[in-house]
Scaffold this motif. Structure first.
Motif, mmCIF file in Angstrom:
data_model
loop_
_atom_site.group_PDB
_atom_site.id
_atom_site.type_symbol
_atom_site.label_atom_id
_atom_site.label_comp_id
_atom_site.label_asym_id
_atom_site.label_seq_id
_atom_site.Cartn_x
_atom_site.Cartn_y
_atom_site.Cartn_z
ATOM 1 N N GLU A 3 0.943 -1.144 0.040
ATOM 2 C CA GLU A 3 0.122 0.045 0.070
ATOM 3 C C GLU A 3 0.838 1.199 0.089
ATOM 4 O OE1 GLU A 3 -3.911 -1.857 2.254
ATOM 5 O OE2 GLU A 3 -2.802 -0.195 3.179
ATOM 6 N N TYR A 4 1.988 1.291 0.702
ATOM 7 C CA TYR A 4 2.767 2.504 0.871
ATOM 8 C C TYR A 4 3.378 2.776 -0.689
ATOM 9 C CZ TYR A 4 6.600 5.824 2.397
ATOM 10 O OH TYR A 4 7.129 6.765 2.413
ATOM 11 N N LEU A 7 0.742 4.321 -2.960
ATOM 12 C CA LEU A 7 0.376 5.873 -2.389
ATOM 13 C C LEU A 7 1.729 6.411 -2.696
ATOM 14 C CD1 LEU A 7 -1.080 5.164 1.041
ATOM 15 C CD2 LEU A 7 -2.322 6.045 -1.016
ATOM 16 N N SER A 8 2.750 6.106 -2.361
ATOM 17 C CA SER A 8 4.156 6.697 -2.891
ATOM 18 C C SER A 8 3.942 7.116 -4.463
ATOM 19 C CB SER A 8 5.229 6.026 -2.598
ATOM 20 O OG SER A 8 6.358 6.701 -3.135
ATOM 21 N N SER A 11 1.099 9.559 -5.247
ATOM 22 C CA SER A 11 1.359 11.093 -4.710
ATOM 23 C C SER A 11 2.256 11.567 -5.880
ATOM 24 C CB SER A 11 2.077 11.078 -3.353
ATOM 25 O OG SER A 11 3.358 10.525 -3.510
ATOM 26 N N PRO A 56 16.900 2.118 14.133
ATOM 27 C CA PRO A 56 15.630 2.737 13.393
ATOM 28 C C PRO A 56 14.841 3.797 14.273
ATOM 29 C CG PRO A 56 15.065 0.485 13.496
ATOM 30 C CD PRO A 56 16.445 0.490 14.091
ATOM 31 N N VAL A 58 12.171 4.916 12.580
ATOM 32 C CA VAL A 58 11.016 4.687 11.827
ATOM 33 C C VAL A 58 10.970 3.193 11.454
ATOM 34 C CG1 VAL A 58 9.122 5.278 10.224
ATOM 35 C CG2 VAL A 58 10.827 7.156 10.853
ATOM 36 N N LEU A 59 10.014 2.511 11.539
ATOM 37 C CA LEU A 59 10.015 1.254 11.202
ATOM 38 C C LEU A 59 8.806 0.838 10.110
ATOM 39 C CD1 LEU A 59 10.247 0.974 14.512
ATOM 40 C CD2 LEU A 59 11.609 -0.908 13.743
ATOM 41 N N TYR A 60 9.012 0.250 9.168
ATOM 42 C CA TYR A 60 8.080 -0.003 8.225
ATOM 43 C C TYR A 60 7.702 -1.678 8.104
ATOM 44 C CZ TYR A 60 9.948 4.328 6.384
ATOM 45 O OH TYR A 60 10.109 5.603 6.281
ATOM 46 N N SER A 61 6.436 -1.857 7.934
ATOM 47 C CA SER A 61 5.802 -3.226 7.677
ATOM 48 C C SER A 61 6.117 -3.713 6.304
ATOM 49 C CB SER A 61 4.227 -2.926 7.748
ATOM 50 O OG SER A 61 3.740 -4.192 7.428
ATOM 51 N N GLU A 64 3.877 -3.814 3.299
ATOM 52 C CA GLU A 64 3.547 -2.564 2.645
ATOM 53 C C GLU A 64 4.540 -1.902 1.863
ATOM 54 O OE1 GLU A 64 0.425 -2.435 2.665
ATOM 55 O OE2 GLU A 64 -0.158 -3.606 4.543
ATOM 56 N N PHE A 81 7.236 10.111 -1.457
ATOM 57 C CA PHE A 81 6.772 10.938 -0.191
ATOM 58 C C PHE A 81 7.591 12.117 -0.105
ATOM 59 C CE2 PHE A 81 4.223 10.412 3.896
ATOM 60 C CZ PHE A 81 5.011 11.248 4.690
ATOM 61 N N TRP B 49 -2.225 11.493 5.605
ATOM 62 C CA TRP B 49 -1.315 10.310 4.863
ATOM 63 C C TRP B 49 -0.953 9.599 6.008
ATOM 64 C CZ3 TRP B 49 2.413 10.604 0.244
ATOM 65 C CH2 TRP B 49 2.797 9.387 0.170
ATOM 66 N N HIS B 58 1.452 0.877 7.923
ATOM 67 C CA HIS B 58 2.508 0.798 7.073
ATOM 68 C C HIS B 58 3.694 1.145 7.795
ATOM 69 C CE1 HIS B 58 -0.485 2.620 3.595
ATOM 70 N NE2 HIS B 58 -0.742 1.197 4.104
ATOM 71 N N TRP B 59 3.773 2.021 8.762
ATOM 72 C CA TRP B 59 5.011 2.211 9.503
ATOM 73 C C TRP B 59 4.587 2.478 11.042
ATOM 74 C CZ3 TRP B 59 4.463 5.786 5.300
ATOM 75 C CH2 TRP B 59 4.075 6.951 5.499
ATOM 76 N N THR B 60 5.711 2.267 11.827
ATOM 77 C CA THR B 60 5.425 3.099 13.182
ATOM 78 C C THR B 60 6.826 3.309 13.772
ATOM 79 O OG1 THR B 60 4.825 2.102 15.317
ATOM 80 C CG2 THR B 60 6.246 0.662 14.240
#
Lengths: 108, 120
Positions: A3-4, A7-8, A11, A56, A58-61, A64, A81, B49, B58-60
């Protein structure tokens, strides 16, 4: 699913469409491309730090994102982004300017 | 200290770009209404977003490197990011725009004079 990534990419398209809609002429300005290049350079440093897998912020799934990380551990989606964020801000800056032009000899 | 890492990073961005306004002629901070009006749309759009991304996982954020303060789902650091990064880009853009337009910041005049009067 990714999904990311979607969306990226979306955008980037959305921002280009907005530029055409608002007709700012932004993409014709050398200052824009210089800004993008400089922002891109600093983005690699800043975002590289935020996303480094060793510690990190920020951590990504995994589901996604595409999984492609370059350079360092930056997910490629972050470039879409970042491009969209910077370009949208510049588009708005130009649009606000066109509606209220700066005085010719501004106060220092 | 670790908890403020993300915020320190953003502060560093503002410090590094300050000379663009103070020395190289950008007029961004000096036009706060123009700045606020330009930042509103990207701020709202990207906050939305980000909130969607959090809702969809999607992230954390690593709890170790953020303060823990949130507005809704979003860390304050993230909201600050959506203000700081555009400001830095705008400072760069405005400085170069003016330079390419022929508006020379006083620093260039001062440097030229310093060079011309340098003792040999």
């Amino acid at each position: 699913m990714r999904e990311y990534t979607l969306l990226s990419a979306g955008s980037v398209v959305a921002v280009v469409v907005l530029e055409r809609l608002w007709r700012t002429g932004l993409f014709r300005r050398p200052a824009y491309w210089v800004t993008l290049a400089i922002s891109g350079f600093f983005m690699v440093l800043v975002n590289g730090w935020l996303t480094k897998l060793s510690a990190p912020i920020v951590l990504y799934s995994a589901e996604e994102v595409s999984g492609v990380r370059f350079p360092f551990d930056i997910p490629v989606e972050d470039y879409g982004f970042g491009f969209a964020l910077v370009t949208l801000a510049l588009l708005r800056w130009e649009r606000v300017a066109s509606k209220a032009p700066e005085r010719r000899y501004p106060r220092p | 200290m670790d908890r403020f890492q993300y915020l320190w990073l953003l502060a560093a961005c503002l410090v590094v770009t300050a000379p663009l306004e103070l020395v190289f002629g950008a007029r961004v901070w000096r036009r706060p209404r123009h700045l606020a009006r330009a930042l509103l749309v990207p701020f709202v759009a990207f906050a939305a977003w980000d909130a969607l991304a959090v809702a969809r996982s999607h992230w954390t954020w690593n709890p170790r490197y953020v303060t823990g303060a949130r507005v809704g789902r979003l860390p304050v650091e993230e909201l600050a990011f959506f203000l700081v990064i555009p400001v830095c880009a705008l400072l760069t853009y405005d400085a170069f725009s003016r330079h390419f337009r022929g508006e020379r910041a006083p620093v260039w005049e001062r440097l030229a004079r310093a060079r011309a009067t340098r003792r040999r």
